[in-house]
Design a protein around this motif. Structure first.
Motif, PDB file in Angstrom:
ATOM      1  N   LEU A   1       0.821  -1.209   0.000  1.00 15.00           N
ATOM      2  CA  LEU A   1       0.000   0.000   0.000  1.00 15.00           C
ATOM      3  C   LEU A   1       0.852   1.254   0.000  1.00 15.00           C
ATOM      4  CD1 LEU A   1      -2.866  -0.998   2.463  1.00 15.00           C
ATOM      5  CD2 LEU A   1      -2.868  -1.058  -0.032  1.00 15.00           C
ATOM      6  N   ASN A   2       1.939   1.246   0.767  1.00 13.21           N
ATOM      7  CA  ASN A   2       2.824   2.411   0.782  1.00 13.21           C
ATOM      8  C   ASN A   2       3.440   2.659  -0.588  1.00 13.21           C
ATOM      9  OD1 ASN A   2       2.341   2.839   3.495  1.00 13.21           O
ATOM     10  ND2 ASN A   2       4.253   1.884   4.185  1.00 13.21           N
ATOM     11  N   LEU A   3       3.888   1.590  -1.242  1.00 13.67           N
ATOM     12  CA  LEU A   3       4.498   1.740  -2.565  1.00 13.67           C
ATOM     13  C   LEU A   3       3.477   2.239  -3.587  1.00 13.67           C
ATOM     14  CD1 LEU A   3       6.701  -1.475  -2.628  1.00 13.67           C
ATOM     15  CD2 LEU A   3       7.530   0.885  -2.670  1.00 13.67           C
ATOM     16  N   ARG A   4       2.284   1.683  -3.544  1.00  8.74           N
ATOM     17  CA  ARG A   4       1.248   2.125  -4.491  1.00  8.74           C
ATOM     18  C   ARG A   4       0.924   3.599  -4.297  1.00  8.74           C
ATOM     19  NH1 ARG A   4      -5.009   0.496  -3.884  1.00  8.74           N
ATOM     20  NH2 ARG A   4      -4.582   1.747  -2.014  1.00  8.74           N
ATOM     21  N   GLU A   5       0.822   4.023  -3.013  1.00  6.83           N
ATOM     22  CA  GLU A   5       0.405   5.400  -2.715  1.00  6.83           C
ATOM     23  C   GLU A   5       1.496   6.416  -3.020  1.00  6.83           C
ATOM     24  OE1 GLU A   5      -1.872   8.618  -1.329  1.00  6.83           O
ATOM     25  OE2 GLU A   5      -2.474   6.558  -1.806  1.00  6.83           O
ATOM     26  N   TYR A   6       2.745   6.084  -2.707  1.00  6.53           N
ATOM     27  CA  TYR A   6       3.802   7.099  -2.767  1.00  6.53           C
ATOM     28  C   TYR A   6       4.790   6.910  -3.915  1.00  6.53           C
ATOM     29  CZ  TYR A   6       1.995   8.398   1.796  1.00  6.53           C
ATOM     30  OH  TYR A   6       1.173   8.800   2.818  1.00  6.53           O
ATOM     31  N   LYS A   7       4.848   5.706  -4.483  1.00  5.68           N
ATOM     32  CA  LYS A   7       5.777   5.449  -5.590  1.00  5.68           C
ATOM     33  C   LYS A   7       5.072   5.105  -6.892  1.00  5.68           C
ATOM     34  CE  LYS A   7       9.452   5.853  -2.935  1.00  5.68           C
ATOM     35  NZ  LYS A   7      10.424   6.965  -3.092  1.00  5.68           N
ATOM     36  N   GLY A   8       3.858   4.589  -6.795  1.00  3.32           N
ATOM     37  CA  GLY A   8       3.113   4.235  -7.998  1.00  3.32           C
ATOM     38  C   GLY A   8       3.046   2.733  -8.232  1.00  3.32           C
ATOM     39  N   TRP A   9       2.156   2.349  -9.125  1.00  2.00           N
ATOM     40  CA  TRP A   9       1.920   0.927  -9.392  1.00  2.00           C
ATOM     41  C   TRP A   9       3.144   0.158  -9.887  1.00  2.00           C
ATOM     42  CZ3 TRP A   9      -1.315  -2.358  -7.612  1.00  2.00           C
ATOM     43  CH2 TRP A   9      -2.595  -1.964  -7.217  1.00  2.00           C
TER      44      TRP A   9
END
Length: 303
Positions: free
Chosen positions: A248-256
């Motif tokens: 979830l952190n990667l999706r929210e702050y770095k992208g898919w």
């Protein structure tokens, strides 16, 4: 921050580590410039609640109805400190022990929003408990001497290790909100730092302010022929929360693309590095639960 001395309140989150908590509270009671110590007890079963009930002075305590993990503890504790009109909140787990002058050194830095000390091994203080990736590159350092050489004016800007003795301003809390209580453990502190960065917070590590902490072992297991590492834990609870929350952190702050790369990395690790079809199943279930907003799945792994 106010021109006068800020009102500083410490928040300690604890669960079933009464011996460590006693030592920490004793240290905090002796720290000058600290207005209050707030202890959030995650429904401990080792006598922590009873011991806390007998304290007074600058120490206040609340025992939660159930174990909500570090994430719930810091969420509730930070909200409590703000209610008590803290200008600065000093956040820490029960297993760290700030050096006597740690807070005073941190307070010398007056142009920051979210900053903290180095976390060093209590037995071998020349080593970091939580390695630091230096800004502007990919170099990760494990030794105190390397951090000191990289510091400018006694600090490294853009890096902080929450929630191990970090200070956060009331203004920043009011601007970005509270930690995500639903995360339970693993990744809540990282998410809060990422949120602070996204809001333009001024972040730093003060290298000559230190917290002593028990060693936690290697935080990165080599994989892909040593080209990268993976945060493997023997604990199913920690792994489930890490897989769910990190995605979830990667999706929210770095992208898919980064989020999907983490999925592939997890599958690779438990297919080739540490083969475990069971762990692949736990990982995918955790990720699926997170994406659909279900934050109850970790409960099956609670002892």
């Amino acid at each position: 921050m106010p021109q006068d001395a800020p009102r500083v309140i410490a928040v300690v989150v604890t669960f079933n580590r009464l011996g460590l908590l006693r030592t920490l509270v004793d240290r905090l009671e002796q720290v000058p410039g600290l207005a209050e110590v707030l202890v959030v007890d995650n429904a401990s079963t080792d006598g922590t609640g009873e011991w806390l009930a007998g304290l007074g002075g600058r120490v206040r305590a609340r025992t939660l109805a159930e174990n909500g993990g570090g994430a719930r503890g810091f969420h509730d504790g930070l909200a409590w400190a703000v209610e008590l009109e803290a200008d600065l909140v000093w956040l820490m787990d029960d297993d760290g022990l700030p050096d006597p002058g740690c807070l005073a050194r941190l307070l010398e830095e007056t142009d920051l929003d979210f900053w903290g000390p180095l976390v060093v091994d209590e037995v071998e203080p020349s080593r970091l408990v939580f390695p630091i990736r230096l800004p502007g590159g990919t170099r990760v350092v494990h030794e105190l001497a390397d951090v000191e050489r990289a510091a400018t004016a006694g600090r490294i800007d853009g890096i902080v290790i929450p929630f191990n003795g970090v200070l956060v301003t009331r203004e920043l809390v009011e601007r970005i909100g509270l930690p995500r209580a639903e995360y339970f453990i693993w990744g809540d502190d990282h998410e809060y730092r990422l949120r602070a960065e996204a809001a333009g917070a001024r972040i730093a590590t003060v290298v000559d302010a230190q917290v002593r902490h028990p060693a936690v072992g290697s935080l990165g297991t080599p994989m892909m022929f040593g080209r990268t590492t993976y945060n493997h834990s023997p604990s199913d609870l920690k792994h489930y929360c890490m897989a769910r929350n990190n995605l979830l952190n990667l999706r929210e702050y770095k992208g898919w693309p980064h989020a999907l790369a983490f999925v592939a990395k997890t599958v690779w690790f438990y297919t080739f590095t540490r083969p475990s079809p069971r762990r692949i199943g736990i990982s995918l279930r955790a990720m699926y639960d997170g994406l659909r907003g279900d934050f109850t799945g970790h409960r099956k792994y609670l002892a």
